[in-house]
Write a protein that holds these residues in place. Structure first.
Motif, PDB file in Angstrom:
ATOM      1  N   ALA A  45      -2.401  -1.705   0.717  1.00  0.00           N
ATOM      2  CA  ALA A  45      -1.953  -1.149  -0.558  1.00  0.00           C
ATOM      3  C   ALA A  45      -2.809  -1.679  -1.710  1.00  0.00           C
ATOM      4  O   ALA A  45      -3.171  -0.929  -2.632  1.00  0.00           O
ATOM      5  N   GLU A  46      -3.142  -2.959  -1.657  1.00  0.00           N
ATOM      6  CA  GLU A  46      -3.991  -3.551  -2.699  1.00  0.00           C
ATOM      7  C   GLU A  46      -5.377  -2.923  -2.693  1.00  0.00           C
ATOM      8  O   GLU A  46      -5.952  -2.651  -3.761  1.00  0.00           O
ATOM      9  N   LEU A  47      -5.915  -2.693  -1.506  1.00  0.00           N
ATOM     10  CA  LEU A  47      -7.243  -2.087  -1.420  1.00  0.00           C
ATOM     11  C   LEU A  47      -7.215  -0.642  -1.908  1.00  0.00           C
ATOM     12  O   LEU A  47      -8.100  -0.215  -2.659  1.00  0.00           O
ATOM     13  N   HIS A  48      -6.214   0.093  -1.474  1.00  0.00           N
ATOM     14  CA  HIS A  48      -6.124   1.497  -1.890  1.00  0.00           C
ATOM     15  C   HIS A  48      -5.943   1.623  -3.396  1.00  0.00           C
ATOM     16  O   HIS A  48      -6.430   2.585  -4.005  1.00  0.00           O
ATOM     17  N   ALA A  49      -5.273   0.642  -3.984  1.00  0.00           N
ATOM     18  CA  ALA A  49      -5.048   0.678  -5.437  1.00  0.00           C
ATOM     19  C   ALA A  49      -6.356   0.565  -6.217  1.00  0.00           C
ATOM     20  O   ALA A  49      -6.420   0.983  -7.377  1.00  0.00           O
ATOM     21  N   THR A  50      -7.385   0.013  -5.594  1.00  0.00           N
ATOM     22  CA  THR A  50      -8.694  -0.089  -6.257  1.00  0.00           C
ATOM     23  C   THR A  50      -9.548   1.149  -6.007  1.00  0.00           C
ATOM     24  O   THR A  50     -10.681   1.228  -6.490  1.00  0.00           O
ATOM     25  N   GLY A  51      -9.019   2.095  -5.228  1.00  0.00           N
ATOM     26  CA  GLY A  51      -9.794   3.280  -4.882  1.00  0.00           C
ATOM     27  C   GLY A  51     -10.612   3.121  -3.621  1.00  0.00           C
ATOM     28  O   GLY A  51     -11.393   4.018  -3.258  1.00  0.00           O
TER      29      GLY A  51
END
Length: 242
Positions: A45-51
């Motif tokens: 989720a943290e990675l996806h939040a950065t695109g």
């Protein structure tokens, strides 16, 4: 095109910190975890939040078929450019004479055999310009007497793997290096039976404190990047002076 990096053991500690830092540097990421799906989902989720494009794959790194599945997932993200061999375990701290053979085999299988299997997949798939970073330990030269001599011996094997593979893959334009952390604040110490070990050992560290996972992730990110283009076969010690 974005770099594509595989991280073994990316759901916690140094692996998770590396995933976050590489995401900020524009990498697509495939990382493995063993059991804790909730922790893996949090990192995703943290990675996806950065695109960032990222996938988490449940893998026992001792199993070559499961390692192959991880690299197949990475191939879906693009051409492989990096591997961070990070998944590792310790065993209960104690005298060498009390070492349980089951613990010994587990440490060897995860920390060395698993690294070799992942590096083998990377070497098969990487084009010129790729880079491998193995996570070693300052224990490889300190020996860890009275704690886990067998773990130190395995990490010395990691250093030998790094040097030999760097020489073998250099003609193909693939770099291989290692980072050797000292005592870092991660939950690996809980698994060894001493969750407060980083604080207990701080007085003997020249810089006077344990390290943080992101400090190791910074070194890994540098070794994977273009600024380290002439660096291979190097064991980069990040240990606060130990």
């Amino acid at each position: 095109m974005n770099p594509v990096t595989v991280i073994t053991g990316g759901s916690r500690g140094i692996g998770a910190a590396t995933a976050r830092r590489l995401a900020r540097a524009g990498h697509h990421i495939a990382f493995s975890y063993q059991r804790d799906r909730a922790a893996a989902d949090t990192v995703l989720a943290e990675l996806h939040a950065t695109g960032t494009t990222a996938v988490a794959v449940p893998v026992d790194t001792r199993d070559p078929d499961q390692i192959a599945t991880l690299f197949a997932a990475a191939a879906d993200l693009g051409d492989l450019t990096g591997l961070v061999n990070n998944a590792g375990v310790t065993s209960p701290i104690g005298p060498f004479v009390d070492l349980d053979p089951t613990d010994l085999r587990h440490v060897v299988d995860v920390n060395l055999i698993g690294y070799i299997l992942a590096a083998q997949q990377a070497a098969r798939q990487m084009p010129a310009g790729g880079a491998i970073v193995n996570i070693s330990s300052a224990a490889a030269t300190l020996g860890s007497p009275g704690e886990y001599v067998h773990y130190a011996a395995v990490k010395a094997g990691t250093d030998a793997l790094t040097i030999g593979l760097a020489k073998e893959l250099a003609p193909r334009g693939i770099r291989v290096n290692a980072v050797a952390p000292g005592i870092i604040r991660t939950d690996i110490h809980t698994l060894s039976g001493q969750p407060d070990r980083p604080e207990q050992t701080a007085p003997r560290i020249p810089l006077g404190r344990p390290g943080e996972p992101d400090e190791i992730a910074a070194a890994i990110t540098w070794l994977l990047g273009p600024d380290a283009s002439y660096t291979t076969g190097t064991i980069l010690r990040v240990s606060g002076g130990l």
